[in-house]
Structure formats: structure tokens, C-alpha cells
Write an enzyme that holds these catalytic residues in place. Structure first.
Site, PDB file in Angstrom:
ATOM      1  N   HIS A 114      19.882 -44.655  40.083  1.00 54.21           N
ATOM      2  CA  HIS A 114      20.285 -43.693  41.125  1.00 54.21           C
ATOM      3  C   HIS A 114      20.765 -44.454  42.373  1.00 54.21           C
ATOM      4  O   HIS A 114      21.851 -44.185  42.899  1.00 54.21           O
ATOM      5  CB  HIS A 114      19.087 -42.798  41.456  1.00 54.21           C
ATOM      6  CG  HIS A 114      19.367 -41.729  42.454  1.00 54.21           C
ATOM      7  ND1 HIS A 114      19.472 -40.401  42.105  1.00 54.21           N
ATOM      8  CD2 HIS A 114      19.552 -41.775  43.799  1.00 54.21           C
ATOM      9  CE1 HIS A 114      19.711 -39.684  43.190  1.00 54.21           C
ATOM     10  NE2 HIS A 114      19.760 -40.495  44.233  1.00 54.21           N
ATOM     11  N   GLU A 115      19.968 -45.411  42.818  1.00 50.11           N
ATOM     12  CA  GLU A 115      20.307 -46.136  44.046  1.00 50.11           C
ATOM     13  C   GLU A 115      21.486 -47.089  43.841  1.00 50.11           C
ATOM     14  O   GLU A 115      22.287 -47.287  44.759  1.00 50.11           O
ATOM     15  CB  GLU A 115      19.076 -46.872  44.584  1.00 50.11           C
ATOM     16  CG  GLU A 115      17.890 -45.956  44.907  1.00 50.11           C
ATOM     17  CD  GLU A 115      18.198 -44.764  45.803  1.00 50.11           C
ATOM     18  OE1 GLU A 115      19.153 -44.850  46.612  1.00 50.11           O
ATOM     19  OE2 GLU A 115      17.496 -43.745  45.711  1.00 50.11           O
TER      20      GLU A 115
ATOM     21  N   HIS B 144      24.575 -45.213  44.421  1.00 49.33           N
ATOM     22  CA  HIS B 144      24.885 -45.149  45.863  1.00 49.33           C
ATOM     23  C   HIS B 144      25.517 -46.457  46.337  1.00 49.33           C
ATOM     24  O   HIS B 144      26.487 -46.437  47.096  1.00 49.33           O
ATOM     25  CB  HIS B 144      23.629 -44.857  46.682  1.00 49.33           C
ATOM     26  CG  HIS B 144      23.075 -43.491  46.505  1.00 49.33           C
ATOM     27  ND1 HIS B 144      23.856 -42.358  46.414  1.00 49.33           N
ATOM     28  CD2 HIS B 144      21.787 -43.058  46.410  1.00 49.33           C
ATOM     29  CE1 HIS B 144      23.075 -41.297  46.270  1.00 49.33           C
ATOM     30  NE2 HIS B 144      21.820 -41.694  46.267  1.00 49.33           N
TER      31      HIS B 144
END
Length: 174
Positions: free
Chosen positions: A53-54, A57
């Protein structure tokens, strides 16, 4: 990340810290650092999802030069992509959250998690977060880079990675 013009150093771009509340991780755009909340991650599979997820980003920050603080649509797009591609909304995770549904459930989960993430990191109204997500949802949900597909399972993720590795070989033959 390297192909997008950014280099990731494991010793500099990842940090394990204790975090408040039930936050599992975060991306600090000022330092391009991924924070893993060691006190809130209890399983390897959970950590894998948080890192993925990160990293999405971080990829968006590098590739699209996201304006995290002034443009809520940029934030919404990255949150949609991260929820869609990280495994946050797999069927097993949703069952574990006691959320069930068939038709359109993945999209509903992605939308809800993106809104939740925006509200967790920005002081905006729920209506503003929902509007931002709704305005960019289709384009951002369908942006599957760098995977080229939604990895619904570990096997699918490995297949996506293999496809990514072979992408240049395929394009060279065109």
C-alpha cells in the site's frame, strides 16, 4: 521505482515505529519514507499489504508528483490505487471485516477504504473526501501501474511481477 526516476534505499526509506491508534503505516512525502507501525502489525500478511500500500504511494509520488497537501484529488487517487492494488480489499480480508457482497463489492471496498484513509490523514469533511474519491474514481481505479493487473492473490501477484519483468522483452518485439 528506478524506472520512474526514483531510487529506494531499504535502510533510509523504511522506518519501523510505534504509532497511535490503529494506523498500520504511512508514507512521508517530505522524506520519501515509508513508516511501518510495529505495534499495530501482527501478521506477515498484514505487513505485506501495508508495505505494498505504502509503496504504491511512493510510486505515485515519484511518477505523478502528487500534491499531497493541497490537492485532495491527488490524495484520493493515490488512496484508490493503493486500496485497489495492495490486497486491502481481497475477499478474505473483507470476510474478516464481516463485510460481504458480490456484485461490485471490490469497487465499494476500494472507495470506502480510500475515503477512510483521506479522513485519517487530512482534516476535511466526509463529504469533501467522498466527492474527491467519486470525481477521480474511474480513472484511478483503472490505473494498474506498476502491476498491470489487480493482484487478487499471492499467485496473481507473482504472475504480475513476471509480466512486469518481461514487459520490455514483449515491447521490443513489436
Amino acid at each position: 521505482m528506478k524506472q520512474s526516476g526514483c531510487t529506494v534505499f531499504n535502510d533510509r526509506h523504511f522506518s519501523c515505529e510505534n504509532c497511535d491508534g490503529c494506523v498500520s503505516g504511512g508514507f512521508d512525502s517530505a522524506t520519501s519514507q515509508i513508516v511501518l507501525c510495529q505495534n499495530n502489525i501482527r501478521q506477515q500478511s498484514h505487513m505485506n499489504r501495508v508495505v505494498t500500500h505504502e509503496l504504491i504511494h511512493a510510486f505515485d509520488h515519484c511518477r505523478a508528483h502528487v500534491d499531497w497537501f493541497k490537492n485532495v484529488k491527488h490524495l484520493a487517487c493515490s488512496e484508490i490505487r493503493a486500496a485497489n492494488l495492495s490486497g486491502d480489499c481481497t475477499l478474505l480480508n473483507e470476510i474478516a471485516r464481516f463485510k460481504f457482497g458480490l456484485k461490485g463489492h471490490h469497487q465499494t471496498c476500494v472507495r470506502d477504504r480510500a475515503i477512510r484513509s483521506i479522513l485519517a490523514v487530512r482534516k476535511v469533511s466526509k463529504e469533501m473526501a467522498e466527492k474527491a474519491v467519486d470525481e477521480v474514481f474511474d480513472a484511478c481505479f483503472n490505473d494498474l501501474e506498476p502491476f498491470g493487473r489487480i493482484p487478487h492473490s499471492k499467485t496473481d501477484a507473482k504472475r504480475a511481477y513476471r509480466d512486469f519483468q518481461n514487459r520490455d522483452r514483449y515491447n521490443a518485439n513489436l
